[in-house]
Design a protein around this motif. Structure first.
Motif, short mmCIF file in Angstrom:
data_model
loop_
_atom_site.label_atom_id
_atom_site.label_comp_id
_atom_site.label_asym_id
_atom_site.label_seq_id
_atom_site.Cartn_x
_atom_site.Cartn_y
_atom_site.Cartn_z
N LEU A 1 0.85 -1.19 0.00
CA LEU A 1 0.00 0.00 0.00
C LEU A 1 0.89 1.24 0.00
N ASP A 2 0.34 2.33 -0.48
CA ASP A 2 1.06 3.60 -0.47
C ASP A 2 1.14 4.13 0.97
N CYS A 3 2.03 5.09 1.18
CA CYS A 3 2.16 5.75 2.50
C CYS A 3 0.98 6.71 2.70
N PRO A 4 0.74 7.20 3.94
CA PRO A 4 -0.29 8.23 4.14
C PRO A 4 0.16 9.57 3.56
N GLY B 1 12.33 19.13 4.67
CA GLY B 1 13.07 19.41 3.44
C GLY B 1 14.16 18.37 3.17
N ASP B 2 14.31 17.38 4.03
CA ASP B 2 15.34 16.33 3.87
C ASP B 2 14.71 15.19 3.04
N HIS B 3 15.02 15.18 1.75
CA HIS B 3 14.32 14.27 0.83
C HIS B 3 14.60 12.80 1.14
N ALA B 4 15.82 12.50 1.55
CA ALA B 4 16.16 11.11 1.88
C ALA B 4 15.38 10.67 3.12
N ALA B 5 15.31 11.56 4.11
CA ALA B 5 14.58 11.22 5.34
C ALA B 5 13.09 11.06 5.04
N ILE B 6 12.58 11.93 4.17
CA ILE B 6 11.15 11.85 3.82
C ILE B 6 10.86 10.52 3.12
N GLU B 7 11.72 10.14 2.19
CA GLU B 7 11.48 8.89 1.46
C GLU B 7 11.58 7.69 2.40
N ALA B 8 12.56 7.73 3.32
CA ALA B 8 12.69 6.62 4.29
C ALA B 8 11.44 6.53 5.16
N ARG C 1 8.43 7.57 4.38
CA ARG C 1 7.29 7.10 3.56
C ARG C 1 7.34 5.59 3.36
N SER C 2 8.51 5.05 3.11
CA SER C 2 8.64 3.59 2.91
C SER C 2 8.22 2.86 4.18
N GLU C 3 8.68 3.37 5.32
CA GLU C 3 8.35 2.74 6.61
C GLU C 3 6.84 2.79 6.85
N GLN C 4 6.24 3.96 6.56
CA GLN C 4 4.80 4.12 6.76
C GLN C 4 4.00 3.22 5.82
N ALA C 5 4.51 3.03 4.60
CA ALA C 5 3.82 2.14 3.64
C ALA C 5 3.77 0.73 4.21
N VAL C 6 4.86 0.28 4.80
CA VAL C 6 4.90 -1.06 5.40
C VAL C 6 3.93 -1.13 6.59
#
Ligand code: ADE
Length: 242
Positions: free
Chosen positions: A185-188, A208-215, A217-222
């Protein structure tokens, strides 16, 4: 892509194909040709019965009516002749394999789909066999009163994946079931205001930290997947890996 739909109720499609993304996808401009064209055919136009009959009672008894072979066969043969591109034949039926995003992605690469929307109790098995190769497709384990809504679901899912149909803003890059989300599923998602009814947006999204945001989002998707669709995690390729 050319999409042909064979149905007894073409009027059901006008609102859906004539609105929003599906409409835009069928409109070209000076800059690009239309990514898709829709062609609706009324199966009843092909019956040889003088009263316009397209169905009859089931042999062996039982409720409901069965769509007859002749109108469907003649409609498919006539429509296929209208364009040289080879069509993937698809019958929308609850007695088919279940539609999922990998198959949607595959169909979005094809030059032509010919979709038959069954109605009533079903379609005479003999014409389905004669139309082989044909994909029998279900949109889920529930029964609708006809294949029209399933056909619209399929068209929407496929057309939005054709390159150039979605703009950058609404891109299908990271969304539920996409390969980039690991088919989870996608992240919230969150938007303004930052605080609503006392609830703040997760601060990382404002960092504004794109790497932190992506990490995150991946965690939230799981997390969301584990909560609402644990079956997707069980089927996940990384499941059981060391
Ligand atoms: N026709 C009726 N129910 C259906 C379903 N679940 N999927 C595809 N076609 C159908």
């Amino acid at each position: 892509m050319r999409i042909d739909v064979l149905t007894l109720f073409p009027e059901m499609f006008h609102g859906v194909l004539g609105s929003s993304t599906l409409k835009r996808a069928s409109q070209g401009s000076e800059r690009r040709p239309a990514p898709v064209s829709y062609h609706l055919t009324n199966i009843r136009d092909y019956t040889t019965d003088k009263h316009g009959k397209v169905d009859d009672r089931p042999f062996g008894g039982g409720p409901g009516m069965v769509m007859q072979c002749q109108p469907i066969w003649d409609a498919v043969m006539a429509v296929e002749r209208l364009d040289q591109r080879p069509a993937i034949r698809i019958l929308m039926t609850p007695q088919g394999c279940k539609l999922g995003q990998p198959l949607v992605e595959e169909l979005a690469t094809r030059p032509r789909l010919l979709i038959i929307a069954g109605h009533y109790e079903g379609v005479d098995e003999r014409v389905i066999e004669k139309l082989d190769p044909i994909l029998r497709l279900s949109i889920g384990d529930y029964v609708l009163s006809g294949g029209e809504l399933p056909a619209m679901v399929l068209i929407d899912a496929v057309v939005r994946l054709i390159p150039g149909v979605l703009g950058h803003e609404e891109s299908c890059q990271h969304e539920s079931f996409s390969p980039t989300r690991g088919r989870l599923l996608d992240c919230p998602h969150y938007t303004r205001p930052r605080t609503w009814q006392g609830v703040d947006v997760p601060p990382v999204l404002l960092s504004g930290d794109h790497a932190a945001i992506e990490a995150w989002r991946s965690e939230q998707a799981v997390r969301l997947t584990a909560r609402f669709r644990p079956d997707l995690l069980r089927d996940h390729p990384t499941q059981g890996a060391p």
